[in-house]
Scaffold this motif. Structure first.
Motif, PDB file in Angstrom:
ATOM      1  N   LYS A  95      30.131 -32.091  33.183  1.00  0.00           N
ATOM      2  CA  LYS A  95      30.168 -30.993  34.153  1.00  0.00           C
ATOM      3  C   LYS A  95      28.916 -30.119  34.098  1.00  0.00           C
ATOM      4  O   LYS A  95      28.571 -29.475  35.088  1.00  0.00           O
ATOM      5  CB  LYS A  95      31.400 -30.110  33.911  1.00  0.00           C
ATOM      6  CG  LYS A  95      32.716 -30.778  34.263  1.00  0.00           C
ATOM      7  CD  LYS A  95      33.877 -29.793  34.103  1.00  0.00           C
ATOM      8  CE  LYS A  95      35.195 -30.430  34.506  1.00  0.00           C
ATOM      9  NZ  LYS A  95      36.323 -29.475  34.368  1.00  0.00           N
ATOM     10  N   SER A  98      22.651 -31.467  34.661  1.00  0.00           N
ATOM     11  CA  SER A  98      21.935 -31.349  35.931  1.00  0.00           C
ATOM     12  C   SER A  98      21.472 -32.726  36.383  1.00  0.00           C
ATOM     13  O   SER A  98      21.454 -33.685  35.603  1.00  0.00           O
ATOM     14  CB  SER A  98      20.725 -30.422  35.769  1.00  0.00           C
ATOM     15  OG  SER A  98      19.674 -31.084  35.072  1.00  0.00           O
ATOM     16  N   LYS A 104      22.721 -27.508  31.940  1.00  0.00           N
ATOM     17  CA  LYS A 104      22.500 -26.313  32.758  1.00  0.00           C
ATOM     18  C   LYS A 104      23.447 -25.185  32.368  1.00  0.00           C
ATOM     19  O   LYS A 104      24.619 -25.402  32.071  1.00  0.00           O
ATOM     20  CB  LYS A 104      22.663 -26.651  34.238  1.00  0.00           C
ATOM     21  CG  LYS A 104      24.002 -27.243  34.622  1.00  0.00           C
ATOM     22  CD  LYS A 104      24.024 -27.678  36.081  1.00  0.00           C
ATOM     23  CE  LYS A 104      25.406 -28.247  36.448  1.00  0.00           C
ATOM     24  NZ  LYS A 104      25.454 -28.733  37.829  1.00  0.00           N
ATOM     25  N   ASN A 106      23.873 -22.555  34.525  1.00  0.00           N
ATOM     26  CA  ASN A 106      24.543 -22.356  35.811  1.00  0.00           C
ATOM     27  C   ASN A 106      23.830 -23.226  36.848  1.00  0.00           C
ATOM     28  O   ASN A 106      22.999 -24.057  36.469  1.00  0.00           O
ATOM     29  CB  ASN A 106      24.561 -20.872  36.222  1.00  0.00           C
ATOM     30  CG  ASN A 106      23.181 -20.240  36.195  1.00  0.00           C
ATOM     31  OD1 ASN A 106      22.239 -20.773  36.773  1.00  0.00           O
ATOM     32  ND2 ASN A 106      23.055 -19.115  35.512  1.00  0.00           N
ATOM     33  N   LYS A 107      24.113 -23.048  38.103  1.00  0.00           N
ATOM     34  CA  LYS A 107      23.555 -23.919  39.146  1.00  0.00           C
ATOM     35  C   LYS A 107      22.033 -23.896  39.214  1.00  0.00           C
ATOM     36  O   LYS A 107      21.408 -24.876  39.625  1.00  0.00           O
ATOM     37  CB  LYS A 107      24.137 -23.547  40.507  1.00  0.00           C
ATOM     38  CG  LYS A 107      25.601 -23.921  40.672  1.00  0.00           C
ATOM     39  CD  LYS A 107      26.091 -23.588  42.077  1.00  0.00           C
ATOM     40  CE  LYS A 107      27.546 -24.000  42.252  1.00  0.00           C
ATOM     41  NZ  LYS A 107      28.038 -23.690  43.622  1.00  0.00           N
ATOM     42  N   THR A 108      21.432 -22.789  38.829  1.00  0.00           N
ATOM     43  CA  THR A 108      19.982 -22.641  38.985  1.00  0.00           C
ATOM     44  C   THR A 108      19.207 -22.495  37.677  1.00  0.00           C
ATOM     45  O   THR A 108      17.979 -22.467  37.684  1.00  0.00           O
ATOM     46  CB  THR A 108      19.671 -21.398  39.858  1.00  0.00           C
ATOM     47  OG1 THR A 108      20.224 -20.235  39.234  1.00  0.00           O
ATOM     48  CG2 THR A 108      20.267 -21.559  41.257  1.00  0.00           C
ATOM     49  N   ASP A 110      18.687 -23.621  33.442  1.00  0.00           N
ATOM     50  CA  ASP A 110      18.964 -24.537  32.335  1.00  0.00           C
ATOM     51  C   ASP A 110      19.192 -23.744  31.050  1.00  0.00           C
ATOM     52  O   ASP A 110      18.663 -22.632  30.892  1.00  0.00           O
ATOM     53  CB  ASP A 110      17.782 -25.487  32.119  1.00  0.00           C
ATOM     54  CG  ASP A 110      17.513 -26.362  33.332  1.00  0.00           C
ATOM     55  OD1 ASP A 110      18.479 -26.870  33.918  1.00  0.00           O
ATOM     56  OD2 ASP A 110      16.328 -26.528  33.694  1.00  0.00           O
TER      57      ASP A 110
END
Length: 205
Positions: A95, A98, A104, A106-108, A110
């Motif tokens: 999950k 990346s 990661k 979060n989404k943006t 690392d």
């Protein structure tokens, strides 16, 4: 009237080179780049390598490199099955991975330190024993390697032989695990990794 010959990119339909010499056109279509040519690479050689990889799909539209093998390797299941109380945390790797092969935050962003890695895996950093056990599991089984990006920030890269999102992964991920991953990519892609300064000349075959 002299004859004219054109080498056409079959993917785009664009003319790659036009010449009045048939042998030049044939040479372009049959150009075989050798490792030795990388010592003094020309713009034409680099362009040819990249074009061949794009046409064949061995580099995708995002610049990711195709790699042989399973997206989820057998080792992922083996380590997970033997992880005991850490199994649930270990499985979370899927999950938090990346598309480039990094863990990661979060989404943006690392992860930049081990505490952040532990947090995204669901391990409380105050539980030192569990943190040490997880680090031993990940490092001891060569699941994760710590590396530095070009900007100097740390990152945590997952072994692409063990786990990746699909057929392609990033050049940086492959370079981090070059000793076990470089032989799983096309020879021309190893040349590009060298040209881009991600691997050494002696690393490529």
């Amino acid at each position: 009237m002299n004859s004219r010959y054109a080498v056409i990119d079959m993917e785009t339909g664009h003319i790659v080179r036009e010449t009045d010499k048939k042998e030049v056109a044939i040479s372009e279509t049959k150009l075989e780049v050798t490792k030795e040519m990388l010592l003094e690479p020309t713009h034409d050689i680099i362009k040819h390598i990249y074009r061949q990889m794009k046409i064949s799909g061995k580099i995708d539209s995002y610049g990711m490199i195709e790699m042989e093998g399973l997206f989820v390797g057998e080792k992922f299941f083996e380590v997970g099955a033997n992880a005991g109380v850490l199994a649930e945390n270990f499985i979370r790797l899927k999950k938090v991975l990346s598309f480039r092969g990094f863990i990661k935050k979060n989404k943006t962003t690392d992860c930049e330190n081990w505490n952040e890695v532990m947090e995204v895996l669901g391990i409380q950093t105050t539980n030192k024993r569990k943190v040490l056990s997880m680090k031993k599991l990940l490092i001891g089984n060569d699941i994760i390697r710590e590396n530095n990006k070009l900007n100097g920030k740390k990152c945590y890269v997952v072994n692409p032989n063990v786990l990746r999102h699909g057929t392609h992964t990033s050049d940086y991920c492959i370079a981090t695990f070059k000793d076990v991953a470089l032989n799983k990519v096309d020879r021309y892609n190893t040349y590009l990794l060298y040209i881009n300064g991600l691997v050494e000349y002696n690393d490529i075959k």
